[in-house]
Motif scaffolding. Sequence first.
Motif, PDB file in Angstrom:
ATOM      1  N   GLN A 165       8.296  10.162  -1.670  1.00 39.78           N
ATOM      2  CA  GLN A 165       7.196  10.524  -0.784  1.00 39.78           C
ATOM      3  C   GLN A 165       7.709  11.027   0.570  1.00 39.78           C
ATOM      4  O   GLN A 165       7.082  11.870   1.194  1.00 39.78           O
ATOM      5  CB  GLN A 165       6.258   9.328  -0.599  1.00 39.78           C
ATOM      6  N   GLN A 225      11.831   1.990  -8.743  1.00 38.80           N
ATOM      7  CA  GLN A 225      10.668   1.929  -7.859  1.00 38.80           C
ATOM      8  C   GLN A 225      11.053   2.308  -6.428  1.00 38.80           C
ATOM      9  O   GLN A 225      10.323   3.026  -5.745  1.00 38.80           O
ATOM     10  CB  GLN A 225      10.040   0.534  -7.890  1.00 38.80           C
ATOM     11  N   ASP A 226      12.218   1.833  -5.973  1.00 35.76           N
ATOM     12  CA  ASP A 226      12.698   2.172  -4.625  1.00 35.76           C
ATOM     13  C   ASP A 226      12.963   3.677  -4.502  1.00 35.76           C
ATOM     14  O   ASP A 226      12.621   4.297  -3.487  1.00 35.76           O
ATOM     15  CB  ASP A 226      13.973   1.397  -4.288  1.00 35.76           C
ATOM     16  N   ASP A 241      11.522   5.985  -6.255  1.00 32.82           N
ATOM     17  CA  ASP A 241      10.220   6.641  -6.275  1.00 32.82           C
ATOM     18  C   ASP A 241       9.551   6.583  -4.902  1.00 32.82           C
ATOM     19  O   ASP A 241       8.897   7.539  -4.486  1.00 32.82           O
ATOM     20  CB  ASP A 241       9.319   6.008  -7.341  1.00 32.82           C
ATOM     21  N   LYS A 242       9.739   5.490  -4.180  1.00 31.57           N
ATOM     22  CA  LYS A 242       9.173   5.379  -2.828  1.00 31.57           C
ATOM     23  C   LYS A 242       9.820   6.409  -1.898  1.00 31.57           C
ATOM     24  O   LYS A 242       9.157   6.952  -1.015  1.00 31.57           O
ATOM     25  CB  LYS A 242       9.375   3.970  -2.276  1.00 31.57           C
ATOM     26  N   CYS A 243      11.094   6.671  -2.087  1.00 34.01           N
ATOM     27  CA  CYS A 243      11.795   7.669  -1.265  1.00 34.01           C
ATOM     28  C   CYS A 243      11.253   9.073  -1.522  1.00 34.01           C
ATOM     29  O   CYS A 243      11.330   9.938  -0.647  1.00 34.01           O
ATOM     30  CB  CYS A 243      13.293   7.649  -1.555  1.00 34.01           C
TER      31      CYS A 243
END
Length: 135
Positions: free
Chosen positions: A56, A49-50, A52-54
């Motif tokens: 963006q 999840q972390d 995946d946030k990167c």
Amino acid sequence: MAEKFDHLEEHLEKFVENIRQLGIIVSDFQPSSQAGLNQKLNFIVTGLQDIDKCRQQLHDISVPLEVFEYIDQGRNPQLYTKECLERALAKNEQVKGKIDTMKKFKSLLIQELSKVFPEDMAKYRSIRGEDHPSS
């Protein structure tokens, strides 16, 4: 810009370490280590999840497919950059050679045409703003 990559690199390093630890737990699995296994699985999900946030923050970055081919072949991706620069330098030298050859050809052509058609070449030079024959 580098800050974005540092953040991603940090998350990837944590993720890889959690995967390594998960492999150790799984390879020597005992029913008593189920809680540790569950915890590592949760860390991996959080890590994904972390990462995946990167994504963006890095949406405007494009990586040539050849870099991934280098990585798949076990080669250093920095070699791709080096080889691209070497190819660009070689192409630049080749084009420079062609330009130099064309300049020499133009000069020789003007000299020879001046011998055969002196009046026409004088008009040509006056139109071009040249006072004397090119050499």
